[in-house]
Each structure stands twice: as C-alpha cells, then as structure tokens.
Design an enzyme around this catalytic site. Structure first.
Site, mmCIF file in Angstrom:
data_model
loop_
_atom_site.group_PDB
_atom_site.id
_atom_site.type_symbol
_atom_site.label_atom_id
_atom_site.label_comp_id
_atom_site.label_asym_id
_atom_site.label_seq_id
_atom_site.Cartn_x
_atom_site.Cartn_y
_atom_site.Cartn_z
ATOM 1 N N HIS A 304 40.806 87.245 -52.825
ATOM 2 C CA HIS A 304 40.996 86.838 -51.622
ATOM 3 C C HIS A 304 40.409 87.207 -50.149
ATOM 4 C CE1 HIS A 304 42.810 85.384 -47.889
ATOM 5 N NE2 HIS A 304 43.317 84.062 -48.349
ATOM 6 N N ASP A 362 46.791 79.471 -54.796
ATOM 7 C CA ASP A 362 46.585 78.321 -55.679
ATOM 8 C C ASP A 362 47.081 78.783 -56.917
ATOM 9 O OD1 ASP A 362 43.816 78.437 -53.570
ATOM 10 O OD2 ASP A 362 45.365 76.991 -53.677
HETATM 11 C C1 SDX Z 1 42.633 79.889 -50.394
HETATM 12 O O1 SDX Z 1 40.991 82.305 -46.516
HETATM 13 C C2 SDX Z 1 42.262 82.105 -46.805
HETATM 14 O O2 SDX Z 1 42.501 82.259 -45.552
HETATM 15 C C3 SDX Z 1 41.939 80.848 -47.695
HETATM 16 C C4 SDX Z 1 43.061 80.385 -48.119
HETATM 17 C C5 SDX Z 1 44.517 80.069 -46.894
HETATM 18 O O3 SDX Z 1 45.647 79.752 -46.905
HETATM 19 O O4 SDX Z 1 44.306 78.947 -46.194
HETATM 20 O O5 SDX Z 1 44.356 81.142 -48.366
HETATM 21 C C6 SDX Z 1 43.603 79.481 -49.520
HETATM 22 O O6 SDX Z 1 41.318 79.023 -50.314
HETATM 23 C C7 SDX Z 1 43.014 81.247 -51.219
HETATM 24 C C8 SDX Z 1 41.339 81.215 -52.166
HETATM 25 C C9 SDX Z 1 41.295 79.959 -53.373
HETATM 26 N N1 SDX Z 1 40.161 80.510 -53.534
HETATM 27 C C10 SDX Z 1 40.113 81.111 -55.388
HETATM 28 O O7 SDX Z 1 40.894 80.668 -55.874
HETATM 29 C C11 SDX Z 1 38.395 81.087 -55.819
HETATM 30 C C12 SDX Z 1 38.309 82.419 -57.011
HETATM 31 N N2 SDX Z 1 38.095 83.545 -55.601
HETATM 32 C C13 SDX Z 1 36.694 83.004 -55.035
HETATM 33 O O8 SDX Z 1 35.087 82.374 -55.033
HETATM 34 C C14 SDX Z 1 36.880 84.426 -54.020
HETATM 35 O O9 SDX Z 1 38.027 85.709 -53.896
HETATM 36 C C15 SDX Z 1 36.939 83.767 -52.542
HETATM 37 C C16 SDX Z 1 36.322 82.858 -51.774
HETATM 38 C C17 SDX Z 1 38.692 83.535 -52.582
HETATM 39 C C18 SDX Z 1 36.859 85.043 -51.839
HETATM 40 O O10 SDX Z 1 35.844 85.328 -51.752
HETATM 41 P P1 SDX Z 1 34.712 86.436 -50.787
HETATM 42 O O11 SDX Z 1 35.540 87.676 -50.218
HETATM 43 O O12 SDX Z 1 33.451 86.188 -50.524
HETATM 44 O O13 SDX Z 1 34.210 87.376 -51.803
HETATM 45 P P2 SDX Z 1 33.677 87.857 -52.400
HETATM 46 O O14 SDX Z 1 33.162 86.276 -53.495
HETATM 47 O O15 SDX Z 1 32.610 88.300 -52.175
HETATM 48 O O16 SDX Z 1 33.876 88.346 -53.448
HETATM 49 C C19 SDX Z 1 33.822 89.965 -53.857
HETATM 50 C C20 SDX Z 1 33.006 90.848 -55.758
HETATM 51 C C21 SDX Z 1 32.334 89.834 -55.477
HETATM 52 O O17 SDX Z 1 31.574 90.845 -56.799
HETATM 53 P P3 SDX Z 1 30.145 91.212 -55.711
HETATM 54 O O18 SDX Z 1 29.318 90.163 -54.997
HETATM 55 O O19 SDX Z 1 30.740 92.873 -55.359
HETATM 56 O O20 SDX Z 1 29.901 92.505 -57.198
HETATM 57 O O21 SDX Z 1 34.684 90.043 -56.505
HETATM 58 C C22 SDX Z 1 34.237 89.058 -57.329
HETATM 59 C C23 SDX Z 1 32.523 88.151 -56.699
HETATM 60 O O22 SDX Z 1 32.358 88.300 -58.066
HETATM 61 N N3 SDX Z 1 34.981 87.705 -56.931
HETATM 62 C C24 SDX Z 1 35.858 87.251 -58.402
HETATM 63 C C25 SDX Z 1 36.226 86.638 -57.938
HETATM 64 N N4 SDX Z 1 36.817 86.299 -56.684
HETATM 65 C C26 SDX Z 1 35.514 87.571 -56.124
HETATM 66 N N5 SDX Z 1 35.227 87.650 -60.049
HETATM 67 C C27 SDX Z 1 35.736 86.507 -60.717
HETATM 68 N N6 SDX Z 1 36.581 85.753 -60.261
HETATM 69 C C28 SDX Z 1 37.205 85.862 -58.878
HETATM 70 N N7 SDX Z 1 38.039 85.251 -58.492
#
Ligand code: SDX
Length: 428
Positions: A304, A362
């Site tokens: 998140h 989720d």
């Molecule tokens: C919702 O914003 C909100 O409030 C949203 C929400 C709401 O109520 O409105 O809470 C609802 O959208 C919840 C989130 C649902 N999405 C997912 O579950 C999809 C999987 N999650 C990711 O795509 C990610 O965690 C996000 C999109 C939720 C957050 O992305 P960020 O903050 O941009 O974080 P990032 O992509 O920069 O990740 C940081 C690191 C990265 O690694 P590095 O590049 O630093 O090496 O963490 C890794 C990412 O690769 N990472 C994951 C991961 N999520 C982040 N690696 C594996 N699996 C994951 N799920």
C-alpha cells in the site's frame, strides 16, 4: 505559523508551514514558482498533500484509519453503512431522528429512470460490469438535469442522495444483465444492503429471504470501503470536479480510475491470483515471482502506498470472511487456505518485511464476496458502490471550499527543444 527556508540557486526562499490537527505538517509551496521559477517534482505524489481535508485520516505507520475522527473498527463494529454515509457527508454521527430522515431520503431515490434499462440492451452480456457502471453513472447526468448545477447546495445534496441510492440499483442491474436474469426493482421496506442483496439474488419465480448475517457482513464491508483520504480515484474525482464538471460525471471518472488492478481492481486480481496459485504448495513459486525484479508479477492485495503496517481494514475483512464462511457452512475453503498460508509466509519473508508489504483491504475481500455468490467481475463494482459516498463527501468538501480553483499540475519537460518544420521532401 512557522516557516521553512529552502535555498534555490543560492537564493533563500521562505515558505510557510501549515500544521494539521494530527499527522504530518505541510510546507506551502504555492508561491515557490513565482519566487524561484522552479516547480517541485513528485510524480507519484509520494510527498505531496494536494488538499486540506477534514474527512478521513490515515496513519500508515501505525495502521490507523479514522472517518471524521472515529476509528474504522468502532464504526464497523457498532454502526451501519448509511450512518457512515451521514458521518462522512456531514461530519457528525446522526441522532436517531437525523438517521431516520437520512435513511428515508436515500431510500426515496433507489429507482433509476426506466429508460436507463435501454442502455443495458446495448451491452454484450459479457461486458465487464465496471464498464457498464462507468457508462451508466456518467449517463445519470443525461436524466437528472435538476441536480447538475454545482453552485446550488440543494442540487448538490439531491445529486449526492441520488448517487448513494442508485449505485446499488445500477450495480445489481449490471449483475443481473450479465447472467441473463430480469432486473429486480428496489424494495424500499428493506435496509440499504438487504435491498441490494435482494436486487442481486432474488428471482421472480420465488420468494427471496435476505440472510441477516450476510447482509450485516456486506454492510460492514461497505463501511470499510467508504472513504480513504486522497487515494487515486478520490483524487480523480476532485480533479474532475475542480473544472466544474457535474457530480455524475465526476463519480464516473472515479469509477474508471478505481477499476485499475493497482487500485480497486486489486480485489478481483487478488482472487484470480489465489485461484491461479490453487494450493499452498505452490505459494513459494509465486513468492519468488513477486520478489523477482524481472517479473512484473506482484502479490495482489499486498502492499500500500500509505500503510506500512497492517491495513486496519484487512483485519476486519479477515474476521468478516470467517463469519461469512461459517454462516454458509463452508468449512474449508481452499482459497482461504491459500490466502492464510500466503499471508503467513509473506509476513515472515525478508523482502516483504523490509519493504513493509502487508495485506491490504483487497486481500481477503474477494474470498468473502465469492462465498456470498458474487462473480469476480463484480468485486470492484461493490468497491465502487461503497466508495461513492467517500467520493461525494470529498467532492462536496472541494466545491464548498471558497479557495477552490481548477487543478492544473505542471511538468518537468524533457522533450525536444524548439525546432523548425521540415517538409516531407527534406526528410530523406
Ligand atoms: C487500494 O491509495 C489507497 O488508499 C488505495 C486503497 C483505497 O482504499 O482507496 O487503499 C485501495 O488500492 C489498495 C491497494 C490495492 N493494490 C494492490 O493490492 C496491488 C498490489 N500492490 C502494489 O501494486 C503496490 O503495493 C501499490 C500499488 C498498492 C502501492 O504501490 P507504491 O506505493 O507505488 O509502491 P511501489 O510500487 O513503489 O512498491 C514499493 C516496493 C517496490 O519494490 P522496489 O522497486 O522498491 O524494489 O515494493 C514492491 C515494489 O516492487 N512491491 C511489491 C508489491 N507492492 C509493492 N512487490 C510484490 N508484491 C506487491 N504487492
């Protein structure tokens, strides 16, 4: 008010600091460009407060979520969804009389114009219900001209009631259309969520009795999804609203943004991921994929932007999952077994611990909704149904802010400098 000083090209610029009630203070950079000719740069808005708000507060490190100051777990435990709608819209919990009046006003708007039925015959039966929701909610502005003047507080209130009331009706219609069953009209004698369940699962051929345990569980799920500060879809609604677009168009824009798998579409994607993993013995293979920088696969329902601790909604969601499965007599759901095992492995894995990746709302919601009888394609529709009140509350707050202006971010340009036109003959 305190201030901060930044030095740009050797020149010191003083910027005011604004304090919130709780949470991080902000450096007001609105005069920065005028004083320095420079913009700030923050593409994912990781360090940017786009607005001031009194509606929802999140502490990502502590895993805290407050709606108008009330902790989400207390609201989910003691309240109902329409009470939460009142709280988000008006800022206070309603008295018994206010709640009765609000419920009555919402209930009186549950039907949609009968001509909206004709939109559905234009869709293929296998159209994704989110595509139908974007279309139909946007089309509401074609029917309700008497509530599109955003400068009129009364029209804003009517439009708000209409959207909160009609989202369940449209969502149920999208589901019924996808399975070839006739639409079921709202029954205003039922409570909000029972009415929705009946519109989804009743058929003309027999009596339908709402299961009160499932209705209570779904009502609680709606509370959990109602608002969440300045997330992507809420920011979309605010930006669309800042141009003066009518409220139905703004909510349609929010639905479109929520659909993405990185946002509200994650509940559908998370369930598909659990189905693909299939059995606990295949979890290590998927954990490895999630950690592999060269593999775009991510654990859906994990991570998140704000929560670097357990999403407080996920805890309540997990409890609700067990409640629903018990009520339905589902003793061992293989998807739940995979989800629980996956969570336990991930939370001990160095990669997830170091990156502070926890289950979000989720992760468990799909298992619950599938057990209730909803197809995977309806999961994000239910998220949109619940989040409509949050979008409306945030949109109203923006419209009522006298300092509100159209949102118009700038950019860092790295394209071609100015150059003269070359005719096709000269291009070689
Ligand atoms: C919702 O914003 C909100 O409030 C949203 C929400 C709401 O109520 O409105 O809470 C609802 O959208 C919840 C989130 C649902 N999405 C997912 O579950 C999809 C999987 N999650 C990711 O795509 C990610 O965690 C996000 C999109 C939720 C957050 O992305 P960020 O903050 O941009 O974080 P990032 O992509 O920069 O990740 C940081 C690191 C990265 O690694 P590095 O590049 O630093 O090496 O963490 C890794 C990412 O690769 N990472 C994951 C991961 N999520 C982040 N690696 C594996 N699996 C994951 N799920």
């Amino acid at each position: 008010m305190s201030s901060s000083t930044i030095s740009v090209d050797g020149k010191s610029v003083e910027l005011p600091v604004k304090e919130g009630t709780i949470g991080p203070s902000v450096v007001d950079i609105s005069k920065l460009y005028g004083q320095t000719g420079m913009f700030t740069y923050d593409p994912g808005f990781t360090s940017t407060a786009a607005t001031e708000s009194k509606i929802t507060y999140i502490d990502g490190d502590k895993g805290i979520l407050l709606y108008r100051g009330y902790p989400i777990d207390q609201l989910a435990e003691h309240g109902d969804f329409l009470e939460t709608c009142y709280l988000l819209l008006y800022g206070e919990l309603p008295t018994a009389a206010q709640k009765a009046d609000f419920d009555y006003r919402v209930t009186r708007h549950t039907m949609v114009h009968d001509q909206m039925n004709r939109f559905f015959t234009g869709f293929r039966r296998d159209a994704h219900p989110m595509a139908i929701m974007v279309a139909c909610v946007g089309a509401l502005s074609a029917f309700y001209h008497d509530s599109t003047d955003i400068s009129d507080p009364h029209q804003r209130m009517i439009a708000s009631m209409r959207m909160i009331a009609k989202m369940p009706t449209l969502a149920a219609m999208a589901y019924k259309y996808s399975i070839g069953q006739p639409f079921v009209y709202p029954q205003n004698g039922l409570d909000y969520t029972s009415n929705f369940l009946r519109m989804c699962f009743a058929v003309p051929a027999e009596e339908y009795k709402v299961n009160p345990v499932l209705s209570r569980a779904l009502d609680r799920i709606f509370i959990l999804h109602a608002d969440h500060e300045q997330n992507a879809s809420t920011s979309t609604v605010r930006l669309a609203g800042s141009s003066g677009a009518n409220p139905f168009a703004c909510i349609a824009a929010g639905i479109a943004c929520l659909w993405g798998p990185a946002h509200g579409g994650a509940n559908e994607a998370a369930l598909k991921m659990l189905e693909e993993i299939g059995t606990p013995d295949r979890i290590p293979e998927y954990i490895a994929k999630a950690k592999d920088k060269n593999d775009p696969f991510r654990l859906m329902g994990f991570g998140h932007r704000v929560y670097k601790n357990y999403d407080p909604r996920a805890r309540i969601m997990q409890k609700t999952t067990h409640e629903v499965l018990n009520e339905l007599g589902i003793k061992d759901d293989p998807l739940l077994d995979v989800a629980v095992e996956l969570e336990q492995i991930a939370l001990k894995d160095e990669y997830f611990v170091e990156k502070k990746l926890y289950p979000n709302i989720d992760f468990y919601s799909g298992i619950t909704l599938k057990a209730m009888g909803f197809p995977t394609s309806m999961f994000t529709v239910l998220f949109a149904l619940a989040r409509t009140v949050g979008w409306i509350a945030q949109w109203s707050e923006m419209i009522e802010d006298p300092s509100q202006r159209i949102g118009r971010p700038r950019q860092l340009y790295t394209g071609s400098p100015e150059r003269d036109y070359v005719t096709v003959a000269q291009r070689g």
